[in-house]
Enzyme design. Structure first.
Site, PDB file in Angstrom:
ATOM      1  N   ILE A  33      -7.178  -6.916   2.953  1.00  0.00           N
ATOM      2  CA  ILE A  33      -8.156  -5.813   2.949  1.00  0.00           C
ATOM      3  C   ILE A  33      -9.211  -6.013   1.861  1.00  0.00           C
ATOM      4  O   ILE A  33     -10.411  -5.858   2.107  1.00  0.00           O
ATOM      5  CB  ILE A  33      -7.429  -4.453   2.782  1.00  0.00           C
ATOM      6  CG1 ILE A  33      -6.505  -4.207   3.982  1.00  0.00           C
ATOM      7  CG2 ILE A  33      -8.426  -3.317   2.627  1.00  0.00           C
ATOM      8  CD1 ILE A  33      -5.545  -3.045   3.827  1.00  0.00           C
ATOM      9  N   THR A  54      -7.781   3.471  -1.200  1.00  0.00           N
ATOM     10  CA  THR A  54      -7.283   3.524   0.190  1.00  0.00           C
ATOM     11  C   THR A  54      -5.917   2.832   0.278  1.00  0.00           C
ATOM     12  O   THR A  54      -5.456   2.547   1.374  1.00  0.00           O
ATOM     13  CB  THR A  54      -8.262   2.818   1.158  1.00  0.00           C
ATOM     14  OG1 THR A  54      -8.504   1.493   0.676  1.00  0.00           O
ATOM     15  CG2 THR A  54      -9.563   3.561   1.305  1.00  0.00           C
ATOM     16  N   SER A  55      -5.306   2.545  -0.905  1.00  0.00           N
ATOM     17  CA  SER A  55      -4.048   1.772  -0.860  1.00  0.00           C
ATOM     18  C   SER A  55      -2.815   2.662  -0.856  1.00  0.00           C
ATOM     19  O   SER A  55      -2.231   2.893   0.210  1.00  0.00           O
ATOM     20  CB  SER A  55      -4.003   0.779  -2.017  1.00  0.00           C
ATOM     21  OG  SER A  55      -4.723  -0.371  -1.647  1.00  0.00           O
ATOM     22  N   ARG A  56      -2.394   3.125  -1.997  1.00  0.00           N
ATOM     23  CA  ARG A  56      -1.263   4.046  -2.077  1.00  0.00           C
ATOM     24  C   ARG A  56      -1.544   5.046  -3.184  1.00  0.00           C
ATOM     25  O   ARG A  56      -2.101   4.682  -4.239  1.00  0.00           O
ATOM     26  CB  ARG A  56       0.048   3.309  -2.384  1.00  0.00           C
ATOM     27  CG  ARG A  56       0.641   2.544  -1.204  1.00  0.00           C
ATOM     28  CD  ARG A  56       1.161   3.459  -0.083  1.00  0.00           C
ATOM     29  NE  ARG A  56       1.706   2.728   1.045  1.00  0.00           N
ATOM     30  CZ  ARG A  56       1.023   2.348   2.131  1.00  0.00           C
ATOM     31  NH1 ARG A  56      -0.262   2.634   2.243  1.00  0.00           N
ATOM     32  NH2 ARG A  56       1.629   1.714   3.112  1.00  0.00           N
ATOM     33  N   ASP A  77      -7.950   8.108   0.272  1.00  0.00           N
ATOM     34  CA  ASP A  77      -7.361   8.248   1.602  1.00  0.00           C
ATOM     35  C   ASP A  77      -5.854   8.431   1.482  1.00  0.00           C
ATOM     36  O   ASP A  77      -5.177   8.653   2.482  1.00  0.00           O
ATOM     37  CB  ASP A  77      -7.674   6.979   2.423  1.00  0.00           C
ATOM     38  CG  ASP A  77      -7.185   7.082   3.857  1.00  0.00           C
ATOM     39  OD1 ASP A  77      -7.513   8.095   4.507  1.00  0.00           O
ATOM     40  OD2 ASP A  77      -6.473   6.163   4.326  1.00  0.00           O
ATOM     41  N   GLU A  82       1.584  12.833  -0.761  1.00  0.00           N
ATOM     42  CA  GLU A  82       1.098  13.068   0.612  1.00  0.00           C
ATOM     43  C   GLU A  82       2.214  13.262   1.638  1.00  0.00           C
ATOM     44  O   GLU A  82       2.013  13.919   2.663  1.00  0.00           O
ATOM     45  CB  GLU A  82       0.184  11.918   1.063  1.00  0.00           C
ATOM     46  CG  GLU A  82       0.907  10.593   1.275  1.00  0.00           C
ATOM     47  CD  GLU A  82      -0.024   9.483   1.769  1.00  0.00           C
ATOM     48  OE1 GLU A  82      -1.040   9.216   1.109  1.00  0.00           O
ATOM     49  OE2 GLU A  82       0.281   8.888   2.815  1.00  0.00           O
ATOM     50  N   GLN A 139      -6.039   7.850   6.902  1.00  0.00           N
ATOM     51  CA  GLN A 139      -6.561   7.495   8.215  1.00  0.00           C
ATOM     52  C   GLN A 139      -7.355   6.191   8.190  1.00  0.00           C
ATOM     53  O   GLN A 139      -7.947   5.810   9.203  1.00  0.00           O
ATOM     54  CB  GLN A 139      -7.470   8.622   8.734  1.00  0.00           C
ATOM     55  CG  GLN A 139      -8.726   8.807   7.873  1.00  0.00           C
ATOM     56  CD  GLN A 139      -9.795   9.663   8.518  1.00  0.00           C
ATOM     57  OE1 GLN A 139      -9.789  10.876   8.358  1.00  0.00           O
ATOM     58  NE2 GLN A 139     -10.718   9.053   9.237  1.00  0.00           N
ATOM     59  N   ALA A 140      -7.351   5.509   7.028  1.00  0.00           N
ATOM     60  CA  ALA A 140      -8.214   4.329   6.908  1.00  0.00           C
ATOM     61  C   ALA A 140      -7.884   3.278   7.965  1.00  0.00           C
ATOM     62  O   ALA A 140      -8.762   2.561   8.436  1.00  0.00           O
ATOM     63  CB  ALA A 140      -8.101   3.739   5.507  1.00  0.00           C
ATOM     64  N   PHE A 141      -6.615   3.207   8.350  1.00  0.00           N
ATOM     65  CA  PHE A 141      -6.196   2.179   9.327  1.00  0.00           C
ATOM     66  C   PHE A 141      -6.571   2.558  10.754  1.00  0.00           C
ATOM     67  O   PHE A 141      -6.473   1.723  11.654  1.00  0.00           O
ATOM     68  CB  PHE A 141      -4.658   2.028   9.285  1.00  0.00           C
ATOM     69  CG  PHE A 141      -3.949   3.215   9.905  1.00  0.00           C
ATOM     70  CD1 PHE A 141      -3.785   4.389   9.205  1.00  0.00           C
ATOM     71  CD2 PHE A 141      -3.498   3.163  11.220  1.00  0.00           C
ATOM     72  CE1 PHE A 141      -3.172   5.490   9.784  1.00  0.00           C
ATOM     73  CE2 PHE A 141      -2.883   4.265  11.810  1.00  0.00           C
ATOM     74  CZ  PHE A 141      -2.716   5.434  11.085  1.00  0.00           C
TER      75      PHE A 141
END
Ligand code: NAD
Length: 343
Positions: free
Chosen positions: A166, A243-245, A269, A274, A307-309
Protein backbone atom coordinates in the site's frame (compact mmCIF):
# COMPACT_ATOMS: atom_id res chain seq x y z
CA UNK A 1 -17.80 -39.46 -11.79
CA UNK A 2 -14.10 -38.85 -11.24
CA UNK A 3 -14.56 -35.09 -11.62
CA UNK A 4 -17.45 -35.16 -9.15
CA UNK A 5 -15.36 -37.02 -6.59
CA UNK A 6 -12.47 -34.60 -7.11
CA UNK A 7 -14.76 -31.56 -6.77
CA UNK A 8 -16.24 -33.02 -3.57
CA UNK A 9 -12.79 -33.68 -2.12
CA UNK A 10 -11.76 -30.06 -2.69
CA UNK A 11 -14.87 -28.51 -1.14
CA UNK A 12 -14.68 -27.54 2.54
CA UNK A 13 -17.40 -26.55 4.98
CA UNK A 14 -16.70 -22.89 5.75
CA UNK A 15 -18.14 -20.90 8.66
CA UNK A 16 -18.10 -17.29 7.48
CA UNK A 17 -18.21 -14.77 10.35
CA UNK A 18 -19.10 -11.04 10.35
CA UNK A 19 -20.96 -11.53 7.06
CA UNK A 20 -22.34 -8.38 5.46
CA UNK A 21 -24.63 -8.31 2.40
CA UNK A 22 -21.72 -7.30 0.12
CA UNK A 23 -19.60 -10.21 1.44
CA UNK A 24 -22.35 -12.66 0.51
CA UNK A 25 -22.70 -11.12 -2.95
CA UNK A 26 -19.00 -11.34 -3.83
CA UNK A 27 -18.23 -14.65 -2.11
CA UNK A 28 -21.27 -16.41 -3.58
CA UNK A 29 -20.32 -15.19 -7.05
CA UNK A 30 -16.67 -16.26 -6.68
CA UNK A 31 -17.65 -19.57 -5.09
CA UNK A 32 -19.27 -20.69 -8.35
CA UNK A 33 -15.82 -21.85 -9.43
CA UNK A 34 -14.73 -23.33 -6.07
CA UNK A 35 -17.88 -25.03 -4.76
CA UNK A 36 -17.19 -24.68 -1.04
CA UNK A 37 -20.06 -25.15 1.36
CA UNK A 38 -20.27 -21.71 2.98
CA UNK A 39 -22.55 -20.77 5.90
CA UNK A 40 -22.76 -17.01 6.43
CA UNK A 41 -23.09 -15.78 10.03
CA UNK A 42 -23.63 -12.10 10.83
CA UNK A 43 -22.07 -12.58 14.27
CA UNK A 44 -18.52 -11.56 15.00
CA UNK A 45 -16.31 -14.49 15.98
CA UNK A 46 -15.59 -14.42 19.70
CA UNK A 47 -15.55 -16.92 22.53
CA UNK A 48 -19.34 -16.45 22.78
CA UNK A 49 -20.04 -17.23 19.12
CA UNK A 50 -17.27 -19.80 18.46
CA UNK A 51 -19.78 -22.66 18.85
CA UNK A 52 -21.32 -21.60 15.51
CA UNK A 53 -18.19 -23.07 13.88
CA UNK A 54 -18.99 -26.56 15.22
CA UNK A 55 -18.11 -29.10 12.54
CA UNK A 56 -16.72 -26.55 10.04
CA UNK A 57 -13.25 -27.40 8.72
CA UNK A 58 -12.58 -23.75 7.84
CA UNK A 59 -13.48 -20.46 9.46
CA UNK A 60 -13.47 -17.30 7.36
CA UNK A 61 -12.83 -14.19 9.48
CA UNK A 62 -12.43 -10.44 9.07
CA UNK A 63 -10.68 -7.63 10.95
CA UNK A 64 -13.00 -7.51 14.01
CA UNK A 65 -13.27 -11.25 14.53
CA UNK A 66 -11.24 -12.08 17.57
CA UNK A 67 -9.09 -15.19 17.36
CA UNK A 68 -7.20 -15.37 20.64
CA UNK A 69 -6.12 -18.66 22.21
CA UNK A 70 -9.48 -19.52 23.89
CA UNK A 71 -11.36 -18.97 20.61
CA UNK A 72 -8.82 -20.96 18.61
CA UNK A 73 -8.95 -23.80 21.15
CA UNK A 74 -12.74 -23.86 20.96
CA UNK A 75 -12.92 -24.00 17.16
CA UNK A 76 -10.01 -26.46 16.96
CA UNK A 77 -11.82 -28.78 19.41
CA UNK A 78 -14.87 -28.78 17.16
CA UNK A 79 -13.04 -29.59 13.94
CA UNK A 80 -11.67 -26.37 12.45
CA UNK A 81 -8.24 -26.77 10.86
CA UNK A 82 -8.04 -23.62 8.76
CA UNK A 83 -8.56 -19.94 9.55
CA UNK A 84 -8.96 -17.98 6.32
CA UNK A 85 -8.64 -14.25 6.95
CA UNK A 86 -10.29 -12.21 4.22
CA UNK A 87 -7.99 -9.25 4.95
CA UNK A 88 -4.27 -8.55 4.90
CA UNK A 89 -3.70 -7.51 8.55
CA UNK A 90 -3.57 -10.39 11.08
CA UNK A 91 -3.07 -8.65 14.42
CA UNK A 92 -6.39 -10.17 15.61
CA UNK A 93 -5.06 -13.75 15.51
CA UNK A 94 -2.82 -15.44 18.09
CA UNK A 95 -0.52 -17.08 15.52
CA UNK A 96 1.55 -18.94 18.13
CA UNK A 97 -1.57 -20.51 19.61
CA UNK A 98 -2.78 -21.46 16.12
CA UNK A 99 0.57 -23.12 15.43
CA UNK A 100 0.47 -25.03 18.72
CA UNK A 101 -3.01 -26.26 17.83
CA UNK A 102 -1.83 -27.34 14.37
CA UNK A 103 -4.11 -24.85 12.62
CA UNK A 104 -3.19 -23.06 9.40
CA UNK A 105 -3.93 -19.34 9.13
CA UNK A 106 -4.08 -17.80 5.68
CA UNK A 107 -4.71 -14.23 4.59
CA UNK A 108 -5.10 -12.13 1.48
CA UNK A 109 -1.71 -10.43 1.27
CA UNK A 110 -2.58 -7.83 -1.37
CA UNK A 111 -6.05 -7.56 -2.85
CA UNK A 112 -5.97 -3.99 -4.01
CA UNK A 113 -3.25 -1.88 -2.47
CA UNK A 114 -4.46 0.86 -4.84
CA UNK A 115 -7.84 0.97 -3.09
CA UNK A 116 -6.32 1.79 0.31
CA UNK A 117 -3.68 4.15 -1.08
CA UNK A 118 -6.32 6.05 -3.09
CA UNK A 119 -8.52 6.37 0.02
CA UNK A 120 -5.56 7.78 1.97
CA UNK A 121 -5.04 10.36 -0.79
CA UNK A 122 -8.79 11.07 -0.76
CA UNK A 123 -8.69 11.84 2.96
CA UNK A 124 -5.65 14.06 2.47
CA UNK A 125 -7.22 16.09 -0.34
CA UNK A 126 -10.60 16.40 1.37
CA UNK A 127 -8.97 17.65 4.58
CA UNK A 128 -6.61 20.02 2.83
CA UNK A 129 -9.35 21.73 0.80
CA UNK A 130 -12.07 21.29 3.47
CA UNK A 131 -14.32 19.49 1.01
CA UNK A 132 -16.38 17.93 3.82
CA UNK A 133 -17.18 21.41 5.13
CA UNK A 134 -17.70 22.97 1.69
CA UNK A 135 -20.21 20.21 0.86
CA UNK A 136 -22.30 21.08 3.92
CA UNK A 137 -22.04 24.84 3.40
CA UNK A 138 -23.16 24.74 -0.22
CA UNK A 139 -26.14 22.54 0.65
CA UNK A 140 -27.20 25.34 3.04
CA UNK A 141 -26.75 27.88 0.21
CA UNK A 142 -23.74 29.27 2.09
CA UNK A 143 -21.15 30.06 -0.56
CA UNK A 144 -18.64 31.77 1.72
CA UNK A 145 -15.16 30.34 1.32
CA UNK A 146 -13.80 31.92 4.48
CA UNK A 147 -12.05 29.21 6.53
CA UNK A 148 -11.71 26.82 3.59
CA UNK A 149 -8.19 27.77 2.53
CA UNK A 150 -5.81 24.89 1.84
CA UNK A 151 -2.22 24.52 0.62
CA UNK A 152 -0.63 23.41 -2.65
CA UNK A 153 0.24 19.74 -2.26
CA UNK A 154 2.96 20.14 -4.87
CA UNK A 155 6.37 20.65 -3.27
CA UNK A 156 5.29 19.48 0.20
CA UNK A 157 7.24 16.83 2.12
CA UNK A 158 5.20 13.67 2.61
CA UNK A 159 6.40 11.10 5.15
CA UNK A 160 5.36 7.53 4.37
CA UNK A 161 5.65 5.01 7.20
CA UNK A 162 5.74 1.52 5.69
CA UNK A 163 6.42 1.08 1.98
CA UNK A 164 4.96 -2.38 1.42
CA UNK A 165 2.18 -2.96 -1.09
CA UNK A 166 0.00 0.00 0.00
CA UNK A 167 2.78 2.43 0.93
CA UNK A 168 4.37 1.88 -2.47
CA UNK A 169 1.11 2.73 -4.29
CA UNK A 170 0.71 5.77 -2.06
CA UNK A 171 4.25 6.92 -2.99
CA UNK A 172 3.46 6.44 -6.71
CA UNK A 173 0.39 8.67 -6.44
CA UNK A 174 2.11 11.34 -4.37
CA UNK A 175 5.04 11.45 -6.78
CA UNK A 176 2.50 12.46 -9.42
CA UNK A 177 1.52 15.40 -7.23
CA UNK A 178 5.13 16.62 -7.24
CA UNK A 179 5.80 16.00 -3.54
CA UNK A 180 9.10 15.33 -1.86
CA UNK A 181 8.80 11.80 -0.52
CA UNK A 182 10.57 10.55 2.57
CA UNK A 183 9.88 7.09 3.98
CA UNK A 184 10.66 4.80 6.86
CA UNK A 185 10.59 1.02 6.61
CA UNK A 186 12.87 -1.61 8.20
CA UNK A 187 12.89 -3.22 4.76
CA UNK A 188 13.43 -0.37 2.29
CA UNK A 189 12.27 -0.94 -1.27
CA UNK A 190 15.24 -0.32 -3.64
CA UNK A 191 12.87 0.37 -6.52
CA UNK A 192 11.26 3.26 -4.62
CA UNK A 193 14.69 4.52 -3.55
CA UNK A 194 15.74 4.53 -7.22
CA UNK A 195 12.62 6.58 -8.00
CA UNK A 196 13.67 9.27 -5.54
CA UNK A 197 12.01 8.20 -2.28
CA UNK A 198 14.51 8.91 0.53
CA UNK A 199 14.56 6.37 3.34
CA UNK A 200 15.07 8.17 6.63
CA UNK A 201 14.71 7.56 10.39
CA UNK A 202 11.32 7.89 12.12
CA UNK A 203 12.79 10.94 13.82
CA UNK A 204 13.23 12.62 10.43
CA UNK A 205 9.72 11.56 9.34
CA UNK A 206 8.41 13.36 12.42
CA UNK A 207 10.53 16.50 12.08
CA UNK A 208 10.40 17.04 8.30
CA UNK A 209 6.96 15.96 7.09
CA UNK A 210 4.09 18.26 6.18
CA UNK A 211 1.89 15.18 5.77
CA UNK A 212 2.48 11.79 7.43
CA UNK A 213 0.68 8.74 6.08
CA UNK A 214 0.83 5.42 7.96
CA UNK A 215 1.06 2.18 5.96
CA UNK A 216 2.81 -0.18 8.37
CA UNK A 217 1.20 -3.07 10.27
CA UNK A 218 0.17 -2.82 13.91
CA UNK A 219 2.65 -4.84 15.96
CA UNK A 220 4.04 -4.44 19.49
CA UNK A 221 6.80 -2.27 18.00
CA UNK A 222 4.40 0.04 16.13
CA UNK A 223 1.83 0.29 18.94
CA UNK A 224 1.16 4.02 19.55
CA UNK A 225 3.84 4.97 17.04
CA UNK A 226 2.30 8.43 17.06
CA UNK A 227 2.22 9.42 20.72
CA UNK A 228 2.76 12.64 22.69
CA UNK A 229 6.54 12.34 22.35
CA UNK A 230 6.33 11.97 18.56
CA UNK A 231 3.81 14.80 18.25
CA UNK A 232 6.07 17.42 19.88
CA UNK A 233 8.73 16.67 17.25
CA UNK A 234 6.35 17.30 14.34
CA UNK A 235 5.96 20.50 12.34
CA UNK A 236 3.12 22.59 13.76
CA UNK A 237 0.06 22.04 11.58
CA UNK A 238 1.16 18.60 10.36
CA UNK A 239 -1.49 16.47 8.65
CA UNK A 240 -1.71 12.84 9.80
CA UNK A 241 -3.43 10.14 7.75
CA UNK A 242 -3.99 6.66 9.16
CA UNK A 243 -5.56 3.97 6.99
CA UNK A 244 -3.61 1.12 8.64
CA UNK A 245 -4.69 0.21 12.16
CA UNK A 246 -6.16 2.43 14.88
CA UNK A 247 -3.64 1.56 17.59
CA UNK A 248 -0.79 3.09 15.60
CA UNK A 249 -2.09 6.33 17.12
CA UNK A 250 -2.25 7.08 20.82
CA UNK A 251 -5.74 8.58 20.48
CA UNK A 252 -5.80 10.70 23.70
CA UNK A 253 -2.40 12.18 22.71
CA UNK A 254 -3.72 12.91 19.21
CA UNK A 255 -6.83 14.59 20.63
CA UNK A 256 -4.53 16.71 22.77
CA UNK A 257 -2.44 17.54 19.69
CA UNK A 258 -5.59 18.65 17.86
CA UNK A 259 -6.72 20.80 20.79
CA UNK A 260 -3.31 22.47 20.95
CA UNK A 261 -3.43 22.99 17.14
CA UNK A 262 -0.17 21.05 16.79
CA UNK A 263 -1.98 18.71 14.41
CA UNK A 264 -3.43 20.69 11.51
CA UNK A 265 -5.63 17.89 10.19
CA UNK A 266 -6.33 14.24 10.89
CA UNK A 267 -7.79 11.68 8.50
CA UNK A 268 -8.47 8.23 9.92
CA UNK A 269 -10.12 5.19 8.41
CA UNK A 270 -9.28 3.12 11.47
CA UNK A 271 -9.74 3.72 15.17
CA UNK A 272 -8.28 2.04 18.24
CA UNK A 273 -11.69 1.10 19.62
CA UNK A 274 -13.45 0.49 16.32
CA UNK A 275 -14.41 -3.14 16.99
CA UNK A 276 -18.09 -3.25 17.94
CA UNK A 277 -18.72 0.15 16.30
CA UNK A 278 -17.51 0.06 12.70
CA UNK A 279 -19.46 -1.92 10.09
CA UNK A 280 -22.66 -1.52 12.12
CA UNK A 281 -25.43 1.09 12.16
CA UNK A 282 -25.44 2.80 15.57
CA UNK A 283 -27.38 5.86 14.42
CA UNK A 284 -30.24 5.23 16.88
CA UNK A 285 -27.99 4.81 19.87
CA UNK A 286 -26.18 7.07 22.31
CA UNK A 287 -22.48 6.57 21.60
CA UNK A 288 -20.63 5.84 24.83
CA UNK A 289 -17.14 6.23 23.33
CA UNK A 290 -15.85 9.59 24.57
CA UNK A 291 -12.71 9.58 22.39
CA UNK A 292 -14.56 8.98 19.13
CA UNK A 293 -17.23 11.51 20.09
CA UNK A 294 -14.51 14.10 20.78
CA UNK A 295 -12.72 13.34 17.50
CA UNK A 296 -15.96 13.93 15.60
CA UNK A 297 -16.28 17.45 17.02
CA UNK A 298 -13.14 18.75 15.29
CA UNK A 299 -13.70 20.51 11.94
CA UNK A 300 -10.27 19.35 10.78
CA UNK A 301 -10.86 15.64 11.38
CA UNK A 302 -12.39 13.17 8.96
CA UNK A 303 -13.24 9.68 10.16
CA UNK A 304 -14.30 6.93 7.78
CA UNK A 305 -15.39 3.50 9.02
CA UNK A 306 -12.61 1.17 7.83
CA UNK A 307 -13.70 1.39 4.21
CA UNK A 308 -10.38 2.13 2.52
CA UNK A 309 -10.27 -1.38 1.02
CA UNK A 310 -13.85 -1.22 -0.21
CA UNK A 311 -13.80 -1.20 -4.01
CA UNK A 312 -15.36 -3.66 -6.44
CA UNK A 313 -11.90 -4.75 -7.59
CA UNK A 314 -10.72 -5.38 -4.03
CA UNK A 315 -13.88 -7.32 -3.07
CA UNK A 316 -13.52 -9.51 -6.17
CA UNK A 317 -9.84 -10.20 -5.35
CA UNK A 318 -10.56 -10.82 -1.67
CA UNK A 319 -13.26 -13.40 -2.49
CA UNK A 320 -11.23 -15.17 -5.17
CA UNK A 321 -7.96 -15.24 -3.21
CA UNK A 322 -9.65 -16.43 0.01
CA UNK A 323 -11.59 -19.21 -1.71
CA UNK A 324 -8.66 -20.33 -3.81
CA UNK A 325 -6.52 -20.43 -0.63
CA UNK A 326 -9.15 -22.66 1.00
CA UNK A 327 -9.07 -24.95 -2.06
CA UNK A 328 -5.26 -25.04 -2.00
CA UNK A 329 -5.37 -26.03 1.68
CA UNK A 330 -7.98 -28.71 0.96
CA UNK A 331 -5.83 -30.18 -1.81
CA UNK A 332 -2.35 -29.90 -0.34
CA UNK A 333 -2.82 -29.29 3.40
CA UNK A 334 -0.78 -26.11 2.93
CA UNK A 335 -1.18 -22.74 1.27
CA UNK A 336 1.24 -20.16 -0.10
CA UNK A 337 -0.72 -17.39 1.68
CA UNK A 338 -0.23 -19.05 5.06
CA UNK A 339 1.09 -16.74 7.78
CA UNK A 340 4.16 -18.04 9.59
CA UNK A 341 4.52 -16.73 13.15
CA UNK A 342 7.71 -14.69 13.68
CA UNK A 343 10.05 -16.36 16.21
P1 NAD B 1 2.68 -4.96 3.58
O1 NAD B 1 3.01 -6.12 4.47
O2 NAD B 1 2.78 -5.11 2.11
O3 NAD B 1 3.60 -3.70 3.99
C1 NAD B 1 3.82 -3.31 5.30
C2 NAD B 1 5.18 -2.63 5.33
O4 NAD B 1 5.35 -2.06 6.62
C3 NAD B 1 6.35 -3.60 5.08
O5 NAD B 1 7.18 -3.11 4.04
C4 NAD B 1 7.07 -3.63 6.41
O6 NAD B 1 8.47 -3.81 6.28
C5 NAD B 1 6.72 -2.25 6.95
N1 NAD B 1 6.93 -2.10 8.39
C6 NAD B 1 6.90 -3.05 9.35
N2 NAD B 1 7.20 -2.50 10.54
C7 NAD B 1 7.44 -1.18 10.32
C8 NAD B 1 7.81 -0.10 11.15
N3 NAD B 1 8.01 -0.25 12.46
N4 NAD B 1 7.95 1.12 10.58
C9 NAD B 1 7.77 1.29 9.26
N5 NAD B 1 7.42 0.30 8.42
C10 NAD B 1 7.25 -0.92 8.95
O7 NAD B 1 1.22 -4.50 4.02
P2 NAD B 1 0.20 -3.61 3.18
O8 NAD B 1 -0.65 -4.49 2.34
O9 NAD B 1 0.91 -2.47 2.57
O10 NAD B 1 -0.75 -3.09 4.35
C11 NAD B 1 -0.28 -2.21 5.34
C12 NAD B 1 -1.31 -2.14 6.46
O11 NAD B 1 -2.50 -1.53 5.95
C13 NAD B 1 -1.79 -3.51 6.97
O12 NAD B 1 -0.94 -4.01 7.99
C14 NAD B 1 -3.16 -3.22 7.47
O13 NAD B 1 -3.07 -2.95 8.85
C15 NAD B 1 -3.58 -1.96 6.74
N6 NAD B 1 -4.74 -2.16 5.84
C16 NAD B 1 -5.82 -1.37 6.00
C17 NAD B 1 -6.91 -1.50 5.15
C18 NAD B 1 -8.13 -0.61 5.28
O14 NAD B 1 -9.16 -0.91 4.67
N7 NAD B 1 -8.06 0.48 6.00
C19 NAD B 1 -6.89 -2.47 4.16
C20 NAD B 1 -5.76 -3.25 4.01
C21 NAD B 1 -4.68 -3.08 4.86
Amino acid sequence: MNTERKAHKRALKVAFFSAQPYDKEFFQAANQQFGHNISFFEARLSVKTASLAFGYEAVCAFVHDFLDEPVLMKISDTGTRLVALRCSGYNNVDLDAAERLGMTVIRVPAYSPHAVAEHAVGLMLALNRHIHRAYNRVREMNFSIDGLMGFDVRGKTVGVVGTGAIGRCFCDIMRGFGCKLIAHDPQPNPLLAAQGVSYVSMEKIFTDSDVISLHCPWTPSTHHLIDAEALVKMKPGVMIINTSRGALLDTPAVIDGLKQKRIGALGIDVYEEEAGLFYEDHSNEIIQDEMLSRLLTFPNVIVTGHQAFFTREAMRNIAETTLSGITEFAEKGACQNAIVPKK
